[in-house]
Design an enzyme around this catalytic site. Sequence first.
Site, short mmCIF file in Angstrom:
data_model
loop_
_atom_site.label_atom_id
_atom_site.label_comp_id
_atom_site.label_asym_id
_atom_site.label_seq_id
_atom_site.Cartn_x
_atom_site.Cartn_y
_atom_site.Cartn_z
N GLU A 235 0.87 -0.96 0.02
CA GLU A 235 0.05 -0.12 -0.18
C GLU A 235 0.98 1.13 0.02
OE1 GLU A 235 -4.17 1.72 2.20
OE2 GLU A 235 -3.22 -0.45 2.71
N GLU B 191 -2.52 0.51 13.26
CA GLU B 191 -3.79 0.55 12.56
C GLU B 191 -4.98 0.27 13.40
OE1 GLU B 191 -5.28 -0.21 8.01
OE2 GLU B 191 -3.91 -1.57 8.84
#
Length: 821
Positions: free
Chosen positions: A411, A668
Site C-alpha cells: 500500500e 492501524e
Amino acid sequence: MEAKWISIEYRRVENGVNPWEHQSTADYRKAPLKNGGGLPIFRKEFTVSKEIKDAVVKATALGIFELYINGKKVGKDVLKPGWTEYRKRVLYYEYDVKEYLTEGVNCITGVVSPGWWQGRINIDTYPKDNVAFLARLDFTYADGTTSHVSTDEDWKCKVGGAVLNADIWDGEFYDARIDNDAFKYPGFDDSDWNNALIYTNFKGEVSKHIGPAIREREFLNMLPVSMKLYEGIRDNGTDYGEVVYVNEFEIGQEVTIRKGQTLLIDFGQNLVGWPRFTVKGKRGTSLLVRFAEMLNDSGDKSRGNDGPKGSLYTENYRSAKSRIQYILRGDEFGETYNPTHTFFGFRYTEITADDDIGILFIKACVVGSDTKETGRIRTSSEDVNKLISNVIWGQRGNYLSIPTDCPQRDERLGWTGDTQIFVNAACYNADVREFFHKWMQDMRDCQSENGAFPDVAPRVRVVGEGNAAWADAGVIVPYVIYRMYGDKKIIEDNFEAMDRYIQYLRSFGLGGGNAVYGDWLSYEPTDKEYISCCMFALSTMYMRDMARAIGSEKEVEYAKLYEDIKKHFQDKFLDENGKLKETSQTAYLLALKTRMLPESYVQEAADCLEQKIKDNGYRLSTGFIGTGILNQTLSEFGKSNIAYSLLLQTEDPSWLYSVYQGATTIWERWNSYTIEKGFGDAGMNSFNHYAYGAVLEWMYKYMAGINNDFDEPGFKHVVLRPMPDTRTKDELTEGQENITFVEAEYESASGLIKSSWRMENGTFVYNCTVPTRASLFFPLINKDENSTIRINDKVVPVSEFERDGNRIRINLNEPGSYTIE
C-alpha cells in the site's frame, strides 16, 4: 530544464497480483525476486578544458534515480525524485558539483529503477511504459565562458549493473559479482551500448524540488538489540511448531550462519529504511534477507500465525515480497551493501544463505523525509512516555516524500484522511511546513475538474475522491500549517483549489458530499451523512478564517455558508427537544468541534459525551475521525480530567492498550495484536499506522499548554494554557495514578517555547520559557480567593489578576524564563 528526456526499452519484471483486486497474495509474497537483468543506465563522457569556477547539475527521472559524476554519488539524497502526480509533474534536484569535476575527460551517469512511476506501487495507475531520465550539467570556467552537458540521443544506455531488479514493495536483487562501478568512470568501453532513445510521452511540468529531501537519517540508525540463530522446527503441539534456537550472539560479534540456519535479528524498534551489512563468504553464495514487524507468537493458526513460533510474521505484508536477494562477490575481508532503490518497514530481519557466511556487521538505517525534529515531551508516566515515542516513530516512518498510511505492506499510499487527522501533532513533532507545501502541490495536481480532492495523493487508480474527512484534508492541512507557522503562502497557493472544493461540496447541498469511509475502524457507528455535514461545516469554517487572513472578500460568502450549514444540521440532526439524534462519541465530538449546536445545549452535550465515556468503562469508541479530535475537544470544553482517564486507559480500545501488547509504533487497529488472542485480520493490519497518534497534539497543546489559540498564528503571541491532572482519588479509574509532572519544549516558528509543570504536595509549580510576549492562563488549583502566587521571586495576590473561569491571566510581556507557583 533545457534537456531532452531519454529512455531505453525496459519493463519491470515483477508483475505480481494487484492486491486491491485479487485476494490470494501469499504465493506471490513467498516467491523469490526475479532476475531482471539489471536497471537502465545512462552515461555520457565530456571534456572540461580548463579551470572551473562553478558547476551545477539538475536531474530527475520517471522512476527512482541515482546520479554519479566520475564514480562519485551526487548528494546525500535518496529515492529521488520522490512521488508526485506523474501525469502532471515531476521534480528535479539541483546540486553544486564543482568539486566532482576535473580537467580532462569526465563522466556523468544516471541509474533508474521503476520506483513509484512503473513499480507495482502505482497499482496500474499510469500506462505501462519505460523509465526515463533527464539531466543538465552547466559549468562556468574561471575566464567566464560557459559550457553544458544535457541528456540527448548521444548519451549511451544499457540495462545492466549489479542491481538486477528493484521494486518499492518487493525489494532489491543485487549481484555483487557484477561490476557496478566501472561504467561510472571516464574511459569505460561503452562501444556495445546503444544510443539513448528520445522519450516524448511525458506531458507534465518539470519543476524544482520543494520540501525536505528523502535521506538516511543517521542520528536514528540502530544496532540490533538481539541476534539469535535457529535451525529446524520442533513440534510444540501447534499447526506450525516452533523454531529451534541454537545460539545467541553478543551485539557486534561476528556471526557465522551455516547453510540451513537462520539468523533472526531484532532491532527493538519498528522503523522504516534498510539494513546495511558487511558479509563474508564464498563467491556466488546467495543470501536472502527478509523483514517483518512482528514474530509468530505460538505457531497456532487460530491466533493468526503464519509460521513457526519465533519466525517472521509476514502475512500482514499481503503481496509485498519485502526482501533482499544478494549474491556475494567473495571479498576476502568482507563486502558491504545496502539497497538504494527500495525501502522496508520492519523491526525484525531474518538472514539465510545457501552456503556458510559470516555477518561481520549489521545496522538498521532509518530513511525518511529529512524534517527537523522540533518537539520534545516527557511525563511522570513511563507508559505515556512510551506512547509518545511510538507516535514519533510512526511519523518518522510514514513521512517519506508523502504522508503514507503505512510503510511496509503493498500500500504505502498518501491517504488524505490519515494526513489531516495527524497534521497538528506532526507540526509539534517536526518542522513539516515545506513537507506539506510539496504535498499540497500534489493535492492540487490531483484535483478533479469538478473540484474534488482525491482520497489519496498522489492518486492511484483504485481509490476514489471527494469523501468526507478524507478530501477535506485539502482545506484542513493548509489551515493547520497557517496556524502553526503563520504561513499565509500556503493559503495563497491553494486558495483557488480549496474554493473549488467547497463549490464541489455545495453541489450536493448543505449536507456535504460522500462519506464512504465513515468514522473508519470505530467501535460505535456514526451516521455517514452526519459526518459529511459536520466536515463540510469544518472546512467552510476554516475557509472563512483563511479568507480573512489573506483579506479575501470570500470571507463573507463562507461565513454565510457556514451559518446555512449549521441551520441545516440543526434541522436534520436535532430532535424536537433540540437534542442530538446521533449519540455516538464521535457524533458529540464533531458537533462540539464544529460549533453546530445551539449555545444553550453545548454544555449539556459535553456532559453527555463525558457520561458516554464513563458508561463505556472510561474507554473510547471512536474511529479515525473521532479519535483525531477526542481529547482535544474534551479539554476545549472543560473535560480535561476525563481526557486524562482516556489517556491512561490500558484496556481495549485505548492508546496504552497497544503499548501493553508490545507496540513500538502506533498501530492501524487498537487490537492489531493482543497477547490474549494473537493477530488481527491480516488483510488490513499495519503495525505502523500513525493516525491514532493525533493524541500527541493534545499532550502539547493542552496537557503541557503550548497553545496558539489567539488570532496571531505562528506563535507570534504565545498562549500558555497548561491543564494539569487534577483528578481526585474518587475520580481516578482503577489502576491509574495521576500524572504528576510534564516537561515539554517546542521550537516554534517564533522561537523556542518551554512549558513544564509538576504537582508537589498540593502545590502547582509551573516553569516556562518564551521567545516573545506571552499570555499564561494559570490554573487555580487552590480556589481560595485570598491565596497568592509567586512569579519568579515576586509574591502577588491572586485577586490582582484577570479571571478566566478557574484560571488567572498573567501577561508575560518580555521574552525569558519564568517560574510560577
